[in-house]
Design an enzyme around this catalytic site. Structure first.
Site, mmCIF file in Angstrom:
data_model
loop_
_atom_site.group_PDB
_atom_site.id
_atom_site.type_symbol
_atom_site.label_atom_id
_atom_site.label_comp_id
_atom_site.label_asym_id
_atom_site.label_seq_id
_atom_site.Cartn_x
_atom_site.Cartn_y
_atom_site.Cartn_z
ATOM 1 N N LYS A 73 37.098 11.258 74.344
ATOM 2 C CA LYS A 73 37.488 9.875 74.814
ATOM 3 C C LYS A 73 37.285 9.790 76.500
ATOM 4 O O LYS A 73 38.083 9.054 77.170
ATOM 5 C CB LYS A 73 38.817 9.341 74.329
ATOM 6 N N SER A 74 35.993 10.276 76.834
ATOM 7 C CA SER A 74 36.206 10.376 78.406
ATOM 8 C C SER A 74 34.538 9.592 78.600
ATOM 9 O O SER A 74 34.003 10.070 79.617
ATOM 10 C CB SER A 74 36.011 11.939 78.700
ATOM 11 N N THR A 76 32.153 9.158 76.506
ATOM 12 C CA THR A 76 30.926 9.847 75.573
ATOM 13 C C THR A 76 30.111 8.848 74.809
ATOM 14 O O THR A 76 28.820 8.958 74.906
ATOM 15 C CB THR A 76 31.617 10.807 74.526
ATOM 16 N N THR A 77 30.512 7.756 74.505
ATOM 17 C CA THR A 77 29.669 6.782 73.957
ATOM 18 C C THR A 77 28.621 6.365 74.722
ATOM 19 O O THR A 77 27.486 5.982 74.706
ATOM 20 C CB THR A 77 30.455 5.661 73.262
ATOM 21 N N HIS A 140 32.176 18.694 72.525
ATOM 22 C CA HIS A 140 33.392 18.733 73.270
ATOM 23 C C HIS A 140 33.789 20.023 73.556
ATOM 24 O O HIS A 140 34.750 20.440 74.066
ATOM 25 C CB HIS A 140 34.384 18.260 72.475
ATOM 26 N N SER A 170 43.182 6.071 75.395
ATOM 27 C CA SER A 170 42.055 5.718 74.516
ATOM 28 C C SER A 170 41.900 6.602 73.175
ATOM 29 O O SER A 170 41.459 6.058 72.016
ATOM 30 C CB SER A 170 40.700 6.004 75.364
ATOM 31 N N LYS A 295 38.470 -1.089 75.508
ATOM 32 C CA LYS A 295 38.182 -1.845 76.835
ATOM 33 C C LYS A 295 37.497 -1.136 78.009
ATOM 34 O O LYS A 295 36.698 -1.779 78.660
ATOM 35 C CB LYS A 295 39.632 -1.865 77.678
#
Length: 328
Positions: A73-74, A76-77, A140, A170, A295
Site C-alpha cells: 500500500k505504498s 504500487t498500483t 514486496h 491504506s 484516496k
C-alpha cells in the site's frame, strides 16, 4: 473461517516438506491475520514464504526485466500504471491502451503474491510488454531477498516508498474491504501495534525500506528509489526521472506534445478508478480491483490515528533510519 476460505497467501496448504522443515527453525509470531515466520530478516505468512523460496530457486531473469518493488500500500498500483504507460506509449491507439482494458495488477503480476504463490514454475511468457518485449514484475520482498532470485542479472529495480502512517491506513481499509470485515478501531490498533513492533507482513517496514535505499546508493544505475510523496508533489519531474532510469526517456517532440501530462492523466486515480474494468473486475486471487483505489492522499493518517499513535510511529521510524541519510 476455514483454512480454504482464507486468502491464499494466509493459508498453509502450499508448503513443501522442505519448507516446513525450514519454518520449524525460523523465528515465529503472529499478527491479526495469521501465523508469521521470519526469513532473511522479513516476516511472511507460510504460503508466501513458500512462494518466495520458489522464486529464489526457479526464476530465470532476463537482463531487460523490470522489477517494481514497494512496501504494501505504498503507491504500487500507480507505479505499475505509470511504468506500463511509459513502455507502451505511442504503440497503441489512445482508445486501445492496455490500461483501458486491464488493471495494472493484471498487467504487472506480483512474483511472490501471484505467480509463485500458485506454482513453483509459472509460465512467464505472457508478461512481456507487447511492444518492448521487456518483462515487468512486482514484489514486496526486501532487496537482498529479491536479488537472490535475480542471480546477478543487471535488470532494473524501481522501489516506491510511502510514509508509514498513510500506508498503514491504506492497508487497514484494503484488508477490511477484501476480507469483508467491519472496519473497527480494534483491527486498526492491532495493525498499529504490529507495525510498531516490526512483526508484520513484509516487516519491519524500516528494514524493508532501508534495503532499497542502501541498494540505490550502492548501485544507482540498477536501483531507483522513489518517494510517493515526491511523486505526488512533482509528478512530471519524477515521471521523467523514471523514464530516464528505464531507458525510455521522453523526446523533445514528446514533451512538446504534452506526452508526460497525458500519461499522468491516464494513470491518475480518478481516470483509472472510473474505468469499467476497475469498477467490476477482480484479480486472479479474487480481490476486487476497486479496492485498490481509495484516496491516494498524503497525510490522510491524521484523520484516523490519534496524535499519540502518530508520534509513536514517527519516533520509531526516525530512530530506525538514524544515520542512513533517509527521512520519511
Amino acid at each position: 473461517m476455514a483454512d480454504n476460505e482464507l486468502p491464499m497467501n494466509l493459508r498453509e496448504d502450499n508448503v513443501s516438506e522442505e519448507t516446513k522443515k525450514l519454518i520449524s527453525s525460523l523465528p515465529k509470531d503472529k499478527d491479526c491475520r495469521g501465523k508469521l515466520c521470519k526469513y532473511q530478516g522479513c516476516w511472511y505468512y507460510y504460503n508466501t514464504l513458500q512462494a518466495v523460496i520458489s522464486f529464489q530457486n526457479n526464476f530465470q531473469p532476463q537482463d531487460t526485466d523490470i522489477i517494481l518493488a514497494s512496501s504494501p500500500k505504498s503507491g504500487t498500483t500507480w507505479l505499475k500504471a505509470l511504468t506500463v504507460a511509459l513502455l507502451e506509449r505511442s504503440k497503441h491507439d489512445p482508445m486501445n491502451h492496455p490500461l483501458l482494458s486491464d488493471n495494472p495488477h493484471g498487467i504487472v503480476p506480483f512474483l511472490e503474491n501471484n505467480l509463485y504463490l500458485k506454482s513453483s514454475t509459472p509460465d512467464l511468457t505472457k508478461y512481456s510488454s507487447s511492444s518492448s518485449s521487456r518483462r515487468v514484475f512486482a514484489t514486496h520482498m526486501p532487496l537482498h531477498t529479491l536479488k537472490e532470485g535475480l542471480k546477478g542479472s543487471p535488470c532494473k529495480i524501481v522501489f516506491m516508498c510511502r510514509n508509514a502512517k498513510d500506508a498503514l491506513i491504506s492497508l487497514w481499509y484494503f484488508r477490511c474491504k477484501y476480507q469483508k470485515l467491519e472496519m473497527t478501531r480494534g483491527i486498526l490498533e492491532s495493525m498499529f501495534e504490529s507495525l510498531c513492533s516490526g512483526v508484520s507482513f513484509y516487516g519491519p517496514i524500516w528494514d524493508h525500506v532501508l534495503s532499497y535505499w542502501r541498494g540505490s546508493l550502492e548501485d544507482p544505475s540498477h536501483v531507483l528509489f522513489m518517494k510517493y510523496e515526491e511523486m505526488k508533489e512533482e509528478p512530471c519531474v519524477h515521471l521523467k526521472r523514471l523514464a530516464e532510469f528505464l531507458g525510455c526517456p521522453f523526446t523533445e517532440e514528446e514533451e512538446e506534445s504534452r506526452a508526460v501530462n497525458k500519461i499522468l492523466q491516464l494513470c491518475s486515480l480518478r481516470s483509472l478508478s472510473d474505468l469499467e474494468i476497475n469498477r467490476t473486475g477482480k484479480t486472479s486471487n479474487g480481490v476486487d480491483y476497486k479496492f485498490y483505489f481509495r484516496k491516494g492522499e498524503v497525510g490522510d493518517s491524521k484523520n484516523h490515528l490519534t496524535p499519540e499513535m502518530e508520534s509513536k510511529i514517527d519516533m520509531i521510524i526516525e530512530e530506525k533510519l538514524k544515520g542512513s541519510g533517509l527521512s520519511l
